[in-house]
Motif scaffolding. Sequence first.
Motif, short mmCIF file in Angstrom:
data_model
loop_
_atom_site.label_atom_id
_atom_site.label_comp_id
_atom_site.label_asym_id
_atom_site.label_seq_id
_atom_site.Cartn_x
_atom_site.Cartn_y
_atom_site.Cartn_z
N VAL A 52 49.92 15.71 27.49
CA VAL A 52 49.96 15.19 28.86
C VAL A 52 50.46 13.76 28.78
CG1 VAL A 52 48.51 14.59 30.85
CG2 VAL A 52 47.99 16.63 29.50
N LYS A 90 50.85 10.04 30.99
CA LYS A 90 50.39 9.33 32.19
C LYS A 90 50.90 7.90 32.17
CE LYS A 90 46.10 11.88 32.05
NZ LYS A 90 44.64 11.83 32.10
N LYS A 129 47.16 7.71 39.48
CA LYS A 129 48.43 7.89 38.78
C LYS A 129 49.26 9.03 39.35
CE LYS A 129 45.86 8.17 35.02
NZ LYS A 129 44.56 7.64 35.48
N SER A 130 48.59 10.13 39.67
CA SER A 130 49.40 11.27 40.13
C SER A 130 50.05 11.01 41.49
CB SER A 130 48.59 12.57 40.13
OG SER A 130 47.25 12.33 40.40
N GLN A 178 48.60 12.00 25.79
CA GLN A 178 47.22 12.46 25.63
C GLN A 178 47.20 13.95 25.28
OE1 GLN A 178 44.78 12.60 29.31
NE2 GLN A 178 43.66 10.92 28.36
N GLU A 179 46.20 14.33 24.50
CA GLU A 179 46.07 15.77 24.21
C GLU A 179 45.77 16.50 25.52
OE1 GLU A 179 42.63 17.15 21.99
OE2 GLU A 179 41.56 15.33 22.50
N CYS A 200 43.92 19.26 27.64
CA CYS A 200 42.69 20.04 27.58
C CYS A 200 42.98 21.49 27.95
CB CYS A 200 41.66 19.51 28.56
SG CYS A 200 41.29 17.81 28.28
N GLU A 229 37.90 21.65 37.00
CA GLU A 229 37.85 20.19 37.16
C GLU A 229 36.75 19.82 38.14
OE1 GLU A 229 41.53 18.26 37.91
OE2 GLU A 229 42.61 19.47 36.45
N ASN A 268 36.83 11.61 36.82
CA ASN A 268 37.58 12.61 37.58
C ASN A 268 38.97 12.77 37.00
OD1 ASN A 268 38.27 14.47 39.55
ND2 ASN A 268 39.13 12.89 40.86
N PRO A 269 39.25 13.88 36.41
CA PRO A 269 38.37 15.05 36.30
C PRO A 269 37.52 15.03 35.04
CG PRO A 269 40.53 15.63 35.48
CD PRO A 269 40.61 14.17 35.89
N VAL A 290 38.31 13.32 31.30
CA VAL A 290 39.76 13.10 31.19
C VAL A 290 40.18 11.75 31.78
CG1 VAL A 290 42.00 13.94 31.98
CG2 VAL A 290 40.30 15.54 31.06
N ASP A 291 39.59 11.39 32.90
CA ASP A 291 40.01 10.17 33.58
C ASP A 291 38.73 9.48 34.06
OD1 ASP A 291 41.49 8.24 34.88
OD2 ASP A 291 41.88 9.48 36.66
P1 ADP Z 1 44.89 10.23 38.44
O1 ADP Z 1 43.55 10.61 38.91
O2 ADP Z 1 45.05 8.77 38.27
O3 ADP Z 1 45.98 10.80 39.27
P2 ADP Z 1 44.30 11.86 36.09
O4 ADP Z 1 44.26 11.37 34.71
O5 ADP Z 1 42.99 12.21 36.71
O6 ADP Z 1 45.11 10.83 36.98
O7 ADP Z 1 45.21 13.16 36.13
C1 ADP Z 1 45.51 13.88 37.30
C2 ADP Z 1 45.35 15.38 37.07
O8 ADP Z 1 46.17 15.80 35.98
C3 ADP Z 1 43.96 15.80 36.65
O9 ADP Z 1 43.15 16.02 37.76
C4 ADP Z 1 44.21 17.05 35.85
O10 ADP Z 1 44.44 18.15 36.71
C5 ADP Z 1 45.53 16.78 35.17
N1 ADP Z 1 45.29 16.22 33.83
C6 ADP Z 1 45.30 14.93 33.48
N2 ADP Z 1 45.05 14.76 32.17
C7 ADP Z 1 44.86 15.99 31.65
C8 ADP Z 1 44.57 16.46 30.33
N3 ADP Z 1 44.42 15.64 29.31
N4 ADP Z 1 44.46 17.80 30.16
C9 ADP Z 1 44.61 18.64 31.20
N5 ADP Z 1 44.87 18.24 32.47
C10 ADP Z 1 45.01 16.94 32.70
#
Ligand code: ADP
Length: 696
Positions: free
Chosen positions: A520, A522, A531-532, A573-574, A576, A581, A673-674, A687-688
């Motif tokens: 992944v 970011k 971020k998304s 990032q690895e 998952c 979530e 979250n998540p 994850v975040d």
């Molecule tokens: P943000 O909340 O700032 O937009 P996140 O790191 O929460 O960023 O990532 C947004 C979405 O991307 C997560 O809710 C998840 O669905 C997916 N995601 C992010 N990182 C991973 C991960 N390492 N493995 C699987 N899914 C991920």
Amino acid sequence: MFFNPNSVAIVGASQTAGKVGYEILANMIAAGYKGKLFPVNNKAETIEGLKCYPDLESISQIPDLVIIILPAHIVPSIMEQCAKIGTKSVIIISAGFKEVGQEGRKLEQRVIQIARQAGIRVIGPNCLGVIVPANHVNASFGGSLPHKGGIGYLSQSGALLAAILDTANSNGIGFSKLVSIGNKADVDELDLIKAFGEDPETRVIAGYLENIADGNDFVRAAEKISHDKPILLMKSGGTGAGAQAAASHTGSLAGSETAYEAVFERAGIIRCFSIKRQFDFAQAFANQPLPASNRVAVITNAGGPGIMAADAIERYGLEFAVLTDETMKKLAEGLPPAANVHNPIDVLGDALADKYEFAIDVVRNDPNVDAILVLLTPQAMTESTATAEAMARASNEKGDKPFFASFLGADKVAEAIRVLVDNGIPQYDSPESAVLTIKMMVNYVKWRKRPRRVVKLFAVNRRKVEMIVEKHLRQGVREIGETESKEILEAYGFVTPKGAVAATADQAAGIAQQLGFPVVMKIWSPDILHKSDVGGVRVGLKNARDVMDAFDLMMYRIPKKMPEANILGVLVQEMCGSGKEVILGMNRDPHFGPLMMFGMGGTMVEVLKDVSFYLAPLTAEEARQMLVNTKTYKILVGTRGEKGVDIDVVAEGLQRLSQLVTEFPQIQELDINPFIVGPAGITPIAVDARMSVEKI
Ligand code: ADP
Ligand code: MG
């Protein structure tokens, strides 16, 4: 001394009917007050035949209670007199204090300063007074003395108390004590619930509040008192905590009422949304035994109300009692052949009081019945008063099961209703209201029976968190970034995904190789919260080519969207494995402390708003209940043959977070979250994450 004074001085007593200074004296006299009354007024000789005194010092004894009705600016000097003569209890009726602004606030402070120095307790200012029916004390201008009874009432609004008194008086509802706390400059809701808690005459504590001052103390006291006596509160106005600008999901999802809802739930307080509902509940709690469980038997002389009751029983999740064969056999023997001997038991439209009495007597002895609701419509032959009397006999006889009545109609049942109320049988204007009351009692019983709260303590690395938190506070940085937030979480036993930040596309590809595909990516910037939202998250990148393309694209597009943001690179990032979530969070309420949140996570939390809150520290059971309270729970436990998520592991995550925010009161807000969770055996991953701290 407030509740049972041997002598009362009324400073500002007046000869003019209609004035507060007259009404209070008149109310004391009308209530049949047995102690000594000293009107204080330097212009009058006598009022209502009582000798008047020019000031407190001219009274030959120390009054147990002083009531002050004079204009606000004179009150401090009267307080000084009280201090001088040695009175310890003062009710200040006068308005014109804190509620009118700065000047008034100063006067109030002055009054309290004098009181504290002299060891005087003060009720008010800006209040309606105190009423104690059993002691013939009506030190108020709220209305005539109500009946005595088991309800202890406190109100932050004087005007509302007047309405409550009027409602109660016309319905024959009795009180142990009524107190208007006004500006609660000294005696407040906490003092009163404690006093009512210890008062043998008070069986139910009820009240109206607009705010709660000592949040934590209140929760603790209320929780303890609720075990012995139910507390029924109307509460208006939020805490405002939800209104503050929130950087976290949890902060933005916590409404102004969230904290109060959590507090009430934790402390077993029954929340009421109208005076009518409050009395519906209070009458039952004050006069009837608690039901052992939720099985209701209904006895009626008409089909319609019986069906209304049945609908409500289903709607509120109670059970319709299944009568034993023996009960039904007995009923069949004593009731006409057309009568229905199944629950709801229909004694038929022409039933006289004796049929009701017979049915009540049979049903109350059925071991499958926990509560008995008697419905009556005034038909041609109906003996409503005699039926009420029969109910009263049954209710007074042996008191292990609660009785409820809903006699429908007006004139034809008025006398019967009086008999019911006089005998402590709660009467409702609809079967639905009666059933809702039973539901509240059942809930309360459940709350009382819940296991003792035991908060589990996990072995954690506190020192590590201390260092990160202190560093931020020292530097005056409020937000803790993702990396350090995750370090904090790791110190409390959470697992976070592996990864590293890349400054170039080649570096990104290298990190990805090491982690193993898929990965992944970011965007990495302290200025980008979500971020998304800016296209800063790419998942499922399968090879080095994809990673390098994604890097270039992000570094090209995002600075255009957010020219202000300081972009440091891209986090690789690895990825998952597939899981659900969820979001775990905390928002600190200024009055009540940390409010934990659980809900459906991901990027749609604010849209779906499927979240639940509870006060920290959480027990395992409470953490579990937070999950159960969301719709997400059904998805988590698995639908349509899908393997369910390990619920206990999610609940443990909440408990660990609860420990973190309890041990670090500097943490103001926090989100994971998540939090990606899977079936048993799969480790959940934070994850975040984000948190903010503040000096305390
Ligand atoms: P943000 O909340 O700032 O937009 P996140 O790191 O929460 O960023 O990532 C947004 C979405 O991307 C997560 O809710 C998840 O669905 C997916 N995601 C992010 N990182 C991973 C991960 N390492 N493995 C699987 N899914 C991920
Ligand atoms: Mg996120």
